[in-house]
Write an enzyme that holds these catalytic residues in place. Structure first.
Site, short mmCIF file in Angstrom:
data_model
loop_
_atom_site.label_atom_id
_atom_site.label_comp_id
_atom_site.label_asym_id
_atom_site.label_seq_id
_atom_site.Cartn_x
_atom_site.Cartn_y
_atom_site.Cartn_z
N VAL A 18 1.37 -1.27 0.08
CA VAL A 18 0.13 0.00 -0.09
C VAL A 18 1.05 1.31 0.38
CG1 VAL A 18 -1.69 1.87 1.39
CG2 VAL A 18 -1.99 -1.01 1.57
N ARG A 33 1.21 -0.73 -13.47
CA ARG A 33 -0.01 -1.55 -14.94
C ARG A 33 1.79 -2.81 -15.87
NH1 ARG A 33 -5.09 0.99 -13.73
NH2 ARG A 33 -5.74 -0.15 -12.28
N ASP A 61 -8.76 12.13 0.37
CA ASP A 61 -8.16 12.89 1.24
C ASP A 61 -7.42 12.36 2.58
OD1 ASP A 61 -7.42 14.57 2.60
OD2 ASP A 61 -8.61 16.03 1.94
N ASN A 73 3.72 7.78 3.01
CA ASN A 73 3.94 8.84 1.45
C ASN A 73 3.26 9.95 1.82
OD1 ASN A 73 6.88 9.71 -0.09
ND2 ASN A 73 4.60 10.31 -0.97
N TYR A 107 5.98 22.34 7.27
CA TYR A 107 6.85 21.75 6.29
C TYR A 107 7.48 21.06 7.47
CZ TYR A 107 8.68 18.37 3.00
OH TYR A 107 9.36 16.97 2.21
N LYS A 109 7.92 17.20 9.42
CA LYS A 109 8.86 16.02 9.07
C LYS A 109 9.38 15.60 10.60
CE LYS A 109 7.95 15.24 4.57
NZ LYS A 109 7.62 13.80 4.67
#
Length: 205
Positions: free
Chosen positions: A10, A50, A62, A89, A154, A158
């Site tokens: 996933v 694919r 979302d 991610n 940001y 992190k």
């Protein structure tokens, strides 16, 4: 009936950049994929993946809140296969000085990178622990170790993800579940353009 011969990976934030590259690696290693992003480009990414021979299911969702994470988890569960690898991610950046940012946009950065990510890990991580197997990769950043002028929110997210990854790894050390933290430096993707993260409040790319 679902094909259980190939393991399942996933990947969130998989429409482009690092997330798409992680998905390509997983497909090349023999994993089928469930991928997600909050933009319709995820369908184009699925078509590319694919071509590598993987079965790919994609959803535009979302992931900035618990509701979105739950919707995604239901989408995954409907495939009828356990998650062998979770590549968490999804994230978002935002440039400009903090006081010049729109507060709602700044909070969306926090919610996408942190709230949705830990909600997803809580659900899938519990399933992995119950099976005593699984791997989790969280995309942190070297930015988490650096005060981020003009990208303070940001970098702060992190820093959270880096710390969270180390702590969760220790909590699961006696199980068959592993936790790793990917810490890239500046990477040539669309990320900086989308986040308007340049070098100062008035500069241009």
């Amino acid at each position: 009936m679902a094909d259980t011969a190939r393991p399942l990976a996933v990947v969130t934030g998989a429409s482009s950049g690092i997330g798409l590259e992680l998905a390509k690696v997983a497909a090349g290693e023999g994993y089928d994929l469930v991928i997600a992003a909050d933009e319709p480009d995820i369908e184009g990414a699925a078509e590319k993946l694919r071509l590598k021979g993987a079965t790919v299911d994609a959803i535009t969702v979302d992931l900035s809140d618990v509701e979105g994470a739950e919707k995604f988890c239901k989408f995954i569960a409907d495939k009828g296969k356990p998650v062998d690898i979770l590549l968490a991610n999804a994230g978002r950046g935002l440039g400009k000085g903090f006081l010049d940012q729109d507060l709602n946009e700044a909070l969306h950065v926090v919610d996408t990178s942190i709230t949705g990510t830990i909600a997803l890990i809580h659900k899938i991580g519990n399933e992995m622990r119950a099976r005593d197997e699984g791997r989790i990769l969280i995309t942190g950043s070297i930015a988490g170790f650096i005060p981020g002028t003009y990208q303070a929110v940001y970098n702060g997210t992190k820093a959270f993800l880096n710390s969270f990854s180390f702590a969760l790894r220790e909590e699961l050390e006696d199980t068959g579940v592993t936790v790793s933290c990917l810490m890239p430096g500046a990477t040539d993707t669309r990320f900086f353009e989308c986040a308007q993260m340049w070098h100062g409040p008035d500069s241009t790319p």
